[in-house]
Design a protein around this motif. Structure first.
Motif, PDB file in Angstrom:
ATOM      1  N   ASN A 102      15.430   3.475  -3.239  1.00 47.76           N
ATOM      2  CA  ASN A 102      15.357   3.481  -4.694  1.00 47.76           C
ATOM      3  C   ASN A 102      13.927   3.274  -5.168  1.00 47.76           C
ATOM      4  O   ASN A 102      13.090   2.763  -4.416  1.00 47.76           O
ATOM      5  CB  ASN A 102      16.236   2.357  -5.252  1.00 47.76           C
ATOM      6  CG  ASN A 102      17.694   2.541  -4.912  1.00 47.76           C
ATOM      7  OD1 ASN A 102      18.386   3.363  -5.498  1.00 47.76           O
ATOM      8  ND2 ASN A 102      18.196   1.775  -3.941  1.00 47.76           N
ATOM      9  N   PRO A 103      13.622   3.630  -6.416  1.00 52.59           N
ATOM     10  CA  PRO A 103      12.270   3.398  -6.935  1.00 52.59           C
ATOM     11  C   PRO A 103      11.786   1.967  -6.756  1.00 52.59           C
ATOM     12  O   PRO A 103      10.601   1.728  -6.526  1.00 52.59           O
ATOM     13  CB  PRO A 103      12.403   3.771  -8.412  1.00 52.59           C
ATOM     14  CG  PRO A 103      13.456   4.828  -8.431  1.00 52.59           C
ATOM     15  CD  PRO A 103      14.446   4.401  -7.382  1.00 52.59           C
ATOM     16  N   THR A 104      12.701   1.002  -6.839  1.00 51.61           N
ATOM     17  CA  THR A 104      12.276  -0.380  -6.659  1.00 51.61           C
ATOM     18  C   THR A 104      11.719  -0.619  -5.260  1.00 51.61           C
ATOM     19  O   THR A 104      10.877  -1.509  -5.058  1.00 51.61           O
ATOM     20  CB  THR A 104      13.440  -1.357  -6.955  1.00 51.61           C
ATOM     21  OG1 THR A 104      12.945  -2.678  -6.984  1.00 51.61           O
ATOM     22  CG2 THR A 104      14.567  -1.225  -5.935  1.00 51.61           C
ATOM     23  N   ASP A 105      12.165   0.169  -4.265  1.00 50.19           N
ATOM     24  CA  ASP A 105      11.633   0.021  -2.915  1.00 50.19           C
ATOM     25  C   ASP A 105      10.151   0.377  -2.877  1.00 50.19           C
ATOM     26  O   ASP A 105       9.339  -0.373  -2.322  1.00 50.19           O
ATOM     27  CB  ASP A 105      12.415   0.899  -1.930  1.00 50.19           C
ATOM     28  CG  ASP A 105      13.816   0.374  -1.665  1.00 50.19           C
ATOM     29  OD1 ASP A 105      13.930  -0.741  -1.129  1.00 50.19           O
ATOM     30  OD2 ASP A 105      14.790   1.073  -2.007  1.00 50.19           O
ATOM     31  N   TRP A 106       9.787   1.537  -3.434  1.00 45.33           N
ATOM     32  CA  TRP A 106       8.361   1.869  -3.355  1.00 45.33           C
ATOM     33  C   TRP A 106       7.508   1.040  -4.307  1.00 45.33           C
ATOM     34  O   TRP A 106       6.321   0.837  -4.067  1.00 45.33           O
ATOM     35  CB  TRP A 106       8.097   3.362  -3.483  1.00 45.33           C
ATOM     36  CG  TRP A 106       8.681   4.120  -4.617  1.00 45.33           C
ATOM     37  CD1 TRP A 106       8.207   4.232  -5.879  1.00 45.33           C
ATOM     38  CD2 TRP A 106       9.837   4.972  -4.569  1.00 45.33           C
ATOM     39  NE1 TRP A 106       8.993   5.067  -6.631  1.00 45.33           N
ATOM     40  CE2 TRP A 106       9.992   5.548  -5.846  1.00 45.33           C
ATOM     41  CE3 TRP A 106      10.749   5.315  -3.559  1.00 45.33           C
ATOM     42  CZ2 TRP A 106      11.035   6.424  -6.161  1.00 45.33           C
ATOM     43  CZ3 TRP A 106      11.776   6.191  -3.873  1.00 45.33           C
ATOM     44  CH2 TRP A 106      11.915   6.727  -5.156  1.00 45.33           C
TER      45      TRP A 106
ATOM     46  N   GLY B 119       0.803  -1.211   0.000  1.00 48.18           N
ATOM     47  CA  GLY B 119       0.000   0.000   0.000  1.00 48.18           C
ATOM     48  C   GLY B 119       0.833   1.257   0.000  1.00 48.18           C
ATOM     49  O   GLY B 119       1.986   1.274  -0.448  1.00 48.18           O
ATOM     50  N   ALA B 120       0.249   2.336   0.515  1.00 51.42           N
ATOM     51  CA  ALA B 120       0.859   3.662   0.559  1.00 51.42           C
ATOM     52  C   ALA B 120       2.011   3.673   1.565  1.00 51.42           C
ATOM     53  O   ALA B 120       2.211   2.703   2.314  1.00 51.42           O
ATOM     54  CB  ALA B 120      -0.202   4.688   0.936  1.00 51.42           C
ATOM     55  N   PRO B 121       2.777   4.764   1.606  1.00 50.11           N
ATOM     56  CA  PRO B 121       3.919   4.806   2.522  1.00 50.11           C
ATOM     57  C   PRO B 121       3.574   4.517   3.985  1.00 50.11           C
ATOM     58  O   PRO B 121       4.422   4.018   4.731  1.00 50.11           O
ATOM     59  CB  PRO B 121       4.443   6.238   2.351  1.00 50.11           C
ATOM     60  CG  PRO B 121       4.094   6.587   0.939  1.00 50.11           C
ATOM     61  CD  PRO B 121       2.756   5.953   0.704  1.00 50.11           C
TER      62      PRO B 121
ATOM     63  N   ALA C 174      10.532   9.235   3.431  1.00 50.46           N
ATOM     64  CA  ALA C 174      11.473   9.071   2.321  1.00 50.46           C
ATOM     65  C   ALA C 174      10.767   8.492   1.104  1.00 50.46           C
ATOM     66  O   ALA C 174      10.986   8.934  -0.032  1.00 50.46           O
ATOM     67  CB  ALA C 174      12.626   8.162   2.754  1.00 50.46           C
ATOM     68  N   HIS C 175       9.909   7.506   1.313  1.00 48.55           N
ATOM     69  CA  HIS C 175       9.144   6.928   0.210  1.00 48.55           C
ATOM     70  C   HIS C 175       8.222   7.964  -0.418  1.00 48.55           C
ATOM     71  O   HIS C 175       8.108   8.050  -1.649  1.00 48.55           O
ATOM     72  CB  HIS C 175       8.320   5.742   0.711  1.00 48.55           C
ATOM     73  CG  HIS C 175       9.083   4.464   0.797  1.00 48.55           C
ATOM     74  ND1 HIS C 175       8.695   3.309   0.161  1.00 48.55           N
ATOM     75  CD2 HIS C 175      10.234   4.146   1.457  1.00 48.55           C
ATOM     76  CE1 HIS C 175       9.551   2.344   0.417  1.00 48.55           C
ATOM     77  NE2 HIS C 175      10.495   2.828   1.216  1.00 48.55           N
ATOM     78  N   ALA C 176       7.528   8.729   0.426  1.00 44.99           N
ATOM     79  CA  ALA C 176       6.596   9.726  -0.100  1.00 44.99           C
ATOM     80  C   ALA C 176       7.319  10.758  -0.950  1.00 44.99           C
ATOM     81  O   ALA C 176       6.827  11.159  -2.014  1.00 44.99           O
ATOM     82  CB  ALA C 176       5.861  10.404   1.058  1.00 44.99           C
TER      83      ALA C 176
END
Length: 310
Positions: A40-44, A10-12, A292-294
């Motif tokens: 990194n983008p792969t994390d989110w 889901g969301a951060p 950080a993700h957001a």
């Protein structure tokens, strides 16, 4: 140990701080006390939908810089107390967004003394991706013309520097506010993708590194010389792409980054010499991983985002 985990996709805000057992290094592994870890983008992407690693609960993170706390049987490269940085085996070796993480000793390299942990933690996944794309896959050499799409992004801005270190003439696409930044990294030409079709500004390219995909990837075939190479980081979706590439003698490759001891040593050498430096957009403490993700998901950042562990 503290770690950032998720029980659902889901969301951060699905990310939360938990307490987990400290891992123990197995044969060929080291235990690293994490000091910094890139996001990194792969994390989110994994946080949102699982992507390659569809297991829950999940601790994200592949980048790591820290101090060796223990070594498993058979490890000769490192000893406790050594400062190291590296990328955990992608995709299934995930787990660096924590106070400690284990990984294969040969996924790491010695951290250059002149590089702090934030800088070192920002480099591995993005720098290895750029290095494996440009050097291992495309074989970039002096005098070649290299086009980097998304040149101000995490992979892109490192790719610009690696290509310059190889003696290439580098062209980058980015929005206008980021052009001065790219020139400061050594880019020879910069194209504003928002106002200009790069096909009108770029010709006779030997290598394209495409971090964007979609229509950008297909249009890139028009600017490559016969015999050129296009390396994509995301799969192509146009059914006519392969036919178009074959007709022009262009080699198209799709790259998925791999843990790589030799590659990490090459990255370390470039960083130690001053030829490679990560631009860090923001630093968050581990407990603020959701923030950080957001920030990363706004797609407006330059360079990298890093989590720090005290």
């Amino acid at each position: 140990m503290r770690a950032i985990s998720q029980d659902v996709h889901g969301a951060p805000d699905v990310l939360r701080e938990v307490v987990l057992p400290r891992p123990v290094p197995g044969p060929g592994q080291i235990l690293v006390a994490v000091r910094a870890a890139g996001v990194n983008p792969t994390d989110w992407k994994h946080r949102t939908a699982g992507f390659f690693v569809d297991r829950l609960p999940l601790v994200l993170g592949w980048d790591v810089s820290g101090v060796v706390a223990a070594v498993g049987f058979g490890v000769t490269l490192f000893k406790p107390g050594d400062e190291v940085f590296g990328m955990l085996p992608y995709p299934h070796g995930v787990g660096s967004h924590a106070e400690y993480v284990t990984g294969p000793a040969r996924a790491f390299a010695a951290k250059p003394a002149g590089l702090d942990h934030v800088q070192a933690g920002a480099l591995p996944l993005a720098a290895l991706t750029a290095y494996q794309a440009l050097v291992d896959t495309a074989g970039v050499r002096a005098g070649q013309r290299v086009l980097v799409h998304g040149a101000a992004g995490g992979v892109g801005h490192l790719a610009v520097q690696i290509a310059k270190a190889r003696g290439a003439y580098v062209i980058g696409t980015a929005s206008a506010p980021k052009h001065d930044f790219l020139r400061s990294l050594g880019a020879d030409e910069v194209v504003d993708y928002r106002t200009t079709d790069f096909r009108d500004a770029v010709r006779d390219v030997d290598v394209v590194l495409d971090t964007v995909s979609g229509d950008t990837r297909v249009r890139s075939l028009d600017v490559l010389r016969p015999g050129g190479v296009l390396v994509g980081l995301l799969p192509g979706t146009d059914p006519e792409e392969a036919e178009k590439a074959r007709a022009r003698g262009i080699r198209v490759e799709n790259l998925l980054v791999e843990a790589d001891h030799a590659g990490m040593n090459a990255v370390a050498a470039l960083a130690a010499s001053g030829a490679l430096r990560a631009h860090v957009e923001a630093v968050f403490p581990l407990s603020e991983a959701a923030g950080a993700h957001a920030l990363g998901e706004t797609d407006r950042t330059t360079g990298k985002i890093v989590l720090t562990v005290s």
